[in-house]
Design a protein around this motif. Structure first.
Motif, PDB file in Angstrom:
ATOM      1  N   LYS A 181      37.995  29.722  34.259  1.00 50.85           N
ATOM      2  CA  LYS A 181      38.748  30.030  33.048  1.00 50.85           C
ATOM      3  C   LYS A 181      39.561  28.811  32.678  1.00 50.85           C
ATOM      4  CE  LYS A 181      41.943  33.160  30.783  1.00 50.85           C
ATOM      5  NZ  LYS A 181      42.704  34.412  30.872  1.00 50.85           N
TER       6      LYS A 181
ATOM      7  N   ALA B 132      35.510  43.794  38.311  1.00 51.79           N
ATOM      8  CA  ALA B 132      36.318  44.604  39.217  1.00 51.79           C
ATOM      9  C   ALA B 132      35.960  44.239  40.656  1.00 51.79           C
ATOM     10  CB  ALA B 132      36.061  46.072  38.964  1.00 51.79           C
TER      11      ALA B 132
ATOM     12  N   LEU C 173      45.875  34.889  35.945  1.00 49.00           N
ATOM     13  CA  LEU C 173      44.790  34.601  35.011  1.00 49.00           C
ATOM     14  C   LEU C 173      45.190  34.820  33.553  1.00 49.00           C
ATOM     15  CD1 LEU C 173      41.750  36.021  36.989  1.00 49.00           C
ATOM     16  CD2 LEU C 173      42.409  33.625  36.688  1.00 49.00           C
ATOM     17  N   GLU C 174      46.282  35.543  33.320  1.00 46.88           N
ATOM     18  CA  GLU C 174      46.805  35.729  31.965  1.00 46.88           C
ATOM     19  C   GLU C 174      47.872  34.690  31.622  1.00 46.88           C
ATOM     20  OE1 GLU C 174      45.758  37.802  29.587  1.00 46.88           O
ATOM     21  OE2 GLU C 174      44.162  38.400  30.959  1.00 46.88           O
TER      22      GLU C 174
ATOM     23  N   TRP D 208      53.380  34.873  38.093  1.00 48.11           N
ATOM     24  CA  TRP D 208      53.157  35.975  39.037  1.00 48.11           C
ATOM     25  C   TRP D 208      54.204  35.988  40.148  1.00 48.11           C
ATOM     26  CZ3 TRP D 208      52.307  34.083  43.911  1.00 48.11           C
ATOM     27  CH2 TRP D 208      51.929  32.739  43.995  1.00 48.11           C
TER      28      TRP D 208
ATOM     29  N   SER E 239      45.765  41.785  43.951  1.00 55.08           N
ATOM     30  CA  SER E 239      44.923  41.776  42.757  1.00 55.08           C
ATOM     31  C   SER E 239      45.779  41.802  41.489  1.00 55.08           C
ATOM     32  CB  SER E 239      43.933  42.944  42.776  1.00 55.08           C
ATOM     33  OG  SER E 239      44.610  44.172  42.860  1.00 55.08           O
ATOM     34  N   ALA E 240      46.942  42.473  41.535  1.00 52.80           N
ATOM     35  CA  ALA E 240      47.845  42.482  40.380  1.00 52.80           C
ATOM     36  C   ALA E 240      48.392  41.085  40.108  1.00 52.80           C
ATOM     37  CB  ALA E 240      48.988  43.465  40.618  1.00 52.80           C
TER      38      ALA E 240
ATOM     39  N   SER F  15      45.691  39.006  38.476  1.00 49.95           N
ATOM     40  CA  SER F  15      45.553  39.355  37.059  1.00 49.95           C
ATOM     41  C   SER F  15      46.625  38.673  36.227  1.00 49.95           C
ATOM     42  CB  SER F  15      45.639  40.875  36.868  1.00 49.95           C
ATOM     43  OG  SER F  15      44.542  41.503  37.455  1.00 49.95           O
TER      44      SER F  15
ATOM     45  N   MET G 288      37.570  40.086  33.530  1.00 49.22           N
ATOM     46  CA  MET G 288      37.232  39.801  34.912  1.00 49.22           C
ATOM     47  C   MET G 288      36.509  40.997  35.505  1.00 49.22           C
ATOM     48  SD  MET G 288      39.343  38.106  37.891  1.00 49.22           S
ATOM     49  CE  MET G 288      38.906  38.386  39.569  1.00 49.22           C
TER      50      MET G 288
END
Length: 115
Positions: free
Chosen positions: A69, A3, A97-98, A102, A90-91, A94, A1
């Protein structure tokens, strides 16, 4: 991704979205459903009905960017509410997206014992 600037706000569009939508269709959803301008610099995330596809819409200052994705296995974790938006860090994005939950991230390492 790519930044993102640290000041970028991130919003998930709760519920499911028709993944046939592109730039214009998602921008209209941002305006009408999320009641925000798609050109405000925030990143907007949308998930399809099956849960294996996510699209991100972001205005980088010059134009709208559309990223997508598709998960080969598993699903993206999404809020169960049907309306509105959820703000993420943002964490958290991430992790999402993995394919990581979250909402309840857990550390996989044991704490060091003094001794």
């Amino acid at each position: 991704m790519i930044a993102l600037p640290s000041s970028t706000r991130i919003f998930l569009a709760c519920g499911t979205t028709d993944m046939r939508k592109g730039f214009d269709g998602l921008a209209v959803l941002v305006q009408q459903v999320l009641e925000t301008s798609p050109h405000c610099g925030a990143l907007f995330a949308f998930r399809g009905k099956r849960g294996d596809l996510v699209k991100l819409l972001w205005y980088d200052g010059q134009g709208l960017c559309l990223y997508s994705k598709r998960m080969d296995r598993g699903r993206f974790i999404w809020p169960t509410t049907k309306t509105g938006k959820v703000s993420l860090t943002s964490a958290q994005l991430s992790m999402l997206l993995e394919g990581i939950d979250w909402r309840r991230p857990e550390r996989t390492t044991e704490p060091l014992l003094a001794g």
